[in-house]
Scaffold this motif. Structure first.
Motif, PDB file in Angstrom:
ATOM      1  N   ILE A 133       0.855  -1.209   0.000  1.00 52.22           N
ATOM      2  CA  ILE A 133       0.000   0.000   0.000  1.00 52.22           C
ATOM      3  C   ILE A 133       0.884   1.250   0.000  1.00 52.22           C
ATOM      4  O   ILE A 133       0.618   2.218  -0.722  1.00 52.22           O
ATOM      5  CB  ILE A 133      -0.960   0.008   1.220  1.00 52.22           C
ATOM      6  CG1 ILE A 133      -1.984  -1.129   1.104  1.00 52.22           C
ATOM      7  CG2 ILE A 133      -1.686   1.353   1.336  1.00 52.22           C
ATOM      8  CD1 ILE A 133      -2.789  -1.379   2.368  1.00 52.22           C
ATOM      9  N   ASP A 134       1.962   1.214   0.799  1.00 57.10           N
ATOM     10  CA  ASP A 134       2.911   2.341   0.841  1.00 57.10           C
ATOM     11  C   ASP A 134       3.500   2.600  -0.542  1.00 57.10           C
ATOM     12  O   ASP A 134       3.647   3.757  -0.954  1.00 57.10           O
ATOM     13  CB  ASP A 134       4.054   2.053   1.829  1.00 57.10           C
ATOM     14  CG  ASP A 134       3.588   2.056   3.274  1.00 57.10           C
ATOM     15  OD1 ASP A 134       2.485   2.571   3.534  1.00 57.10           O
ATOM     16  OD2 ASP A 134       4.324   1.532   4.136  1.00 57.10           O
ATOM     17  N   ARG A 154       1.022   4.393  -2.701  1.00 52.84           N
ATOM     18  CA  ARG A 154       0.879   5.801  -2.295  1.00 52.84           C
ATOM     19  C   ARG A 154       2.121   6.616  -2.645  1.00 52.84           C
ATOM     20  O   ARG A 154       2.025   7.808  -2.923  1.00 52.84           O
ATOM     21  CB  ARG A 154       0.568   5.875  -0.799  1.00 52.84           C
ATOM     22  CG  ARG A 154      -0.843   5.372  -0.519  1.00 52.84           C
ATOM     23  CD  ARG A 154      -1.189   5.321   0.935  1.00 52.84           C
ATOM     24  NE  ARG A 154      -2.572   4.854   1.107  1.00 52.84           N
ATOM     25  CZ  ARG A 154      -3.119   4.547   2.268  1.00 52.84           C
ATOM     26  NH1 ARG A 154      -2.417   4.644   3.370  1.00 52.84           N
ATOM     27  NH2 ARG A 154      -4.379   4.131   2.328  1.00 52.84           N
ATOM     28  N   ASN A 155       3.279   5.946  -2.635  1.00 45.49           N
ATOM     29  CA  ASN A 155       4.512   6.634  -3.031  1.00 45.49           C
ATOM     30  C   ASN A 155       4.514   6.985  -4.510  1.00 45.49           C
ATOM     31  O   ASN A 155       5.123   7.969  -4.927  1.00 45.49           O
ATOM     32  CB  ASN A 155       5.736   5.770  -2.700  1.00 45.49           C
ATOM     33  CG  ASN A 155       6.039   5.753  -1.218  1.00 45.49           C
ATOM     34  OD1 ASN A 155       5.624   6.656  -0.487  1.00 45.49           O
ATOM     35  ND2 ASN A 155       6.717   4.731  -0.752  1.00 45.49           N
ATOM     36  N   ARG A 197       1.976   8.018  -6.109  1.00 46.00           N
ATOM     37  CA  ARG A 197       1.260   9.305  -6.172  1.00 46.00           C
ATOM     38  C   ARG A 197       2.139  10.429  -5.658  1.00 46.00           C
ATOM     39  O   ARG A 197       1.980  11.582  -6.046  1.00 46.00           O
ATOM     40  CB  ARG A 197      -0.003   9.230  -5.309  1.00 46.00           C
ATOM     41  CG  ARG A 197      -1.057   8.310  -5.867  1.00 46.00           C
ATOM     42  CD  ARG A 197      -2.243   8.257  -4.926  1.00 46.00           C
ATOM     43  NE  ARG A 197      -2.949   6.983  -5.091  1.00 46.00           N
ATOM     44  CZ  ARG A 197      -3.657   6.378  -4.158  1.00 46.00           C
ATOM     45  NH1 ARG A 197      -3.744   6.931  -2.981  1.00 46.00           N
ATOM     46  NH2 ARG A 197      -4.261   5.245  -4.391  1.00 46.00           N
ATOM     47  N   MET A 208      -4.743   7.636  -9.969  1.00 47.43           N
ATOM     48  CA  MET A 208      -5.801   7.065  -9.125  1.00 47.43           C
ATOM     49  C   MET A 208      -6.526   5.946  -9.853  1.00 47.43           C
ATOM     50  O   MET A 208      -6.824   4.898  -9.278  1.00 47.43           O
ATOM     51  CB  MET A 208      -6.798   8.149  -8.701  1.00 47.43           C
ATOM     52  CG  MET A 208      -6.258   9.133  -7.689  1.00 47.43           C
ATOM     53  SD  MET A 208      -5.845   8.420  -6.090  1.00 47.43           S
ATOM     54  CE  MET A 208      -7.475   8.125  -5.417  1.00 47.43           C
ATOM     55  N   THR A 268      -4.309   2.910  -9.766  1.00 53.17           N
ATOM     56  CA  THR A 268      -3.948   2.318  -8.466  1.00 53.17           C
ATOM     57  C   THR A 268      -5.099   2.111  -7.485  1.00 53.17           C
ATOM     58  O   THR A 268      -4.961   1.331  -6.542  1.00 53.17           O
ATOM     59  CB  THR A 268      -2.904   3.216  -7.776  1.00 53.17           C
ATOM     60  OG1 THR A 268      -3.475   4.524  -7.566  1.00 53.17           O
ATOM     61  CG2 THR A 268      -1.641   3.336  -8.597  1.00 53.17           C
ATOM     62  N   GLU A 269      -6.222   2.793  -7.692  1.00 48.70           N
ATOM     63  CA  GLU A 269      -7.300   2.762  -6.699  1.00 48.70           C
ATOM     64  C   GLU A 269      -7.842   1.355  -6.462  1.00 48.70           C
ATOM     65  O   GLU A 269      -8.053   0.942  -5.318  1.00 48.70           O
ATOM     66  CB  GLU A 269      -8.438   3.696  -7.137  1.00 48.70           C
ATOM     67  CG  GLU A 269      -9.354   4.053  -5.989  1.00 48.70           C
ATOM     68  CD  GLU A 269     -10.299   5.198  -6.320  1.00 48.70           C
ATOM     69  OE1 GLU A 269     -10.848   5.762  -5.387  1.00 48.70           O
ATOM     70  OE2 GLU A 269     -10.487   5.503  -7.522  1.00 48.70           O
ATOM     71  N   GLU A 299      -5.312  -0.593  -4.482  1.00 48.44           N
ATOM     72  CA  GLU A 299      -5.242  -0.099  -3.108  1.00 48.44           C
ATOM     73  C   GLU A 299      -6.442  -0.581  -2.294  1.00 48.44           C
ATOM     74  O   GLU A 299      -6.290  -1.020  -1.151  1.00 48.44           O
ATOM     75  CB  GLU A 299      -5.167   1.435  -3.072  1.00 48.44           C
ATOM     76  CG  GLU A 299      -4.961   1.950  -1.671  1.00 48.44           C
ATOM     77  CD  GLU A 299      -4.903   3.464  -1.571  1.00 48.44           C
ATOM     78  OE1 GLU A 299      -4.697   3.966  -0.452  1.00 48.44           O
ATOM     79  OE2 GLU A 299      -5.057   4.143  -2.594  1.00 48.44           O
TER      80      GLU A 299
END
Length: 259
Positions: free
Chosen positions: A26-27, A30-31, A33, A158, A161-162, A165
Motif C-alpha cells: 500500500i505504501d 501511495r509513493n 502518487r 488514481m 492504483t485505486e 489499493e
C-alpha cells in the motif's frame, strides 16, 4: 476488533509479517502518487485565494466607478448652486448680501475643485487596479491550467492504483483482525515511528534487515524457534527468521498476483 481465538506465536508472526507485506505494498502505491494529492490541494487553495482577490479588485473598481459618478453629480449640483447664487447677486439690496453670496460661490467652487481632485486621484487608482487585475488574471489563468494538469495527472494515477489499493486495504483489515490488539498496537506504533514503515523485519546474515547491528547467536536461535515475539534492541522492530519470511513472502506474492 482483533480475533479472540488464541494463535500460536508462529501463527502470530506469520500474520503480522503478512500484514507488513500488505501495508508495504500500500505504501508503494501511495509513493507512486507522491506529493501529487498535496500539490493539487495547495493549488486549489491558491486558485481560491487568487479568485477571491480578483473578485475583491473587481468590486473595488465598481465602488470607485460609483464614487466618480457621485462626485460628477455633486459637481453638477455645485454648478447649479453657483448659477443660482449668481442670479441672486443681480437682485441684492446691499454689499453685505452681495459679499455673502460671493463667499457661497467661492465655497461651491472650492467644492468643485476638491471633487475634481478626488476624481483625478480615483482615475489613477482605477488604472493601477486595472493593471493589478490584469496581472492577477494572468496568474490565476496560469494556476488554473497547472491545477487542471495536476488533477488530470492525479486522476490517471488514481485510476491505475485505486482498485489495487482498495483490494490491499481490505486484505490489511482482514489480517489486522487476526492479530491481538496489544501486538497490533505495537506494530502500528513501530510502523509510524520508522521512516520506511517497516515494523517487522527478517534476519539476514546475522542482522535485522536494513541494520548493521549483529544479533547474538542465542537470540537468533530464539527467533528461529518461533516461541516468543522478539524485538530488535536497537530499532524496536519485531524480528522473524528468514525461512518464515520467505514462506510468507511466497504466499503473499500469490495474493498480489490476483490484483
Amino acid at each position: 476488533m482483533a480475533n479472540t481465538k488464541e494463535l500460536s506465536v508462529e501463527d502470530k508472526l506469520r500474520a503480522i509479517y503478512a500484514l507488513q507485506l500488505i501495508d508495504s505494498k500500500i505504501d508503494e502505491i501511495r509513493n507512486v502518487r507522491g506529493e501529487l494529492p498535496l500539490e493539487v490541494e495547495d493549488l486549489e487553495d491558491e486558485v481560491a485565494g487568487l479568485t477571491t482577490r480578483l473578485d475583491k479588485l473587481k468590486n473595488d473598481l465598481e465602488v470607485i466607478d460609483t464614487q466618480i459618478k457621485e462626485k460628477k453629480n455633486a459637481i453638477d449640483e455645485h454648478k447649479a448652486t453657483i448659477k443660482k447664487y449668481l442670479e441672486q447677486q443681480k437682485n441684492v439690496r446691499n454689499n453685505r448680501e452681495f459679499n455673502s453670496l460671493t463667499k457661497e460661490i467661492e465655497f461651491q467652487e472650492l467644492e468643485i475643485q476638491l471633487a475634481e481632485k478626488h476624481i483625478k486621484e480615483m482615475k489613477v487608482s482605477i488604472e493601477h487596479k486595472k493593471e493589478v487585475v490584469g496581472q492577477s488574471k494572468e496568474k490565476l489563468d496560469a494556476k488554473q491550467q497547472h491545477l487542471k494538469h495536476k488533477k488530470s495527472e492525479l486522476s490517471d494515477i488514481m485510476a491505475e492504483t485505486e482498485k489495487d489499493e482498495n483490494f490491499l486495504m481490505e486484505k490489511s483489515s482482514e489480517y489486522q483482525g487476526k492479530i491481538e490488539d496489544r501486538l497490533l498496537e505495537a506494530y502500528n506504533r513501530i510502523r509510524s515511528s520508522v521512516r520506511n514503515g517497516l515494523a517487522v523485519v527478517s534476519i539476514e546474515r546475522g542482522a535485522s534487515a536494513g541494520s548493521f547491528f549483529t544479533i547474538p547467536p542465542q537470540t537468533q536461535m530464539e527467533i528461529a524457534g518461533r516461541k516468543k515475539i522478539i524485538t530488535d534492541e536497537h530499532s524496536g522492530r519485531i524480528l522473524i527468521d528468514s525461512v518464515l519470511a520467505d514462506e510468507v513472502r511466497e504466499s503473499m506474492e500469490k495474493l498480489f498476483a490476483k490484483m
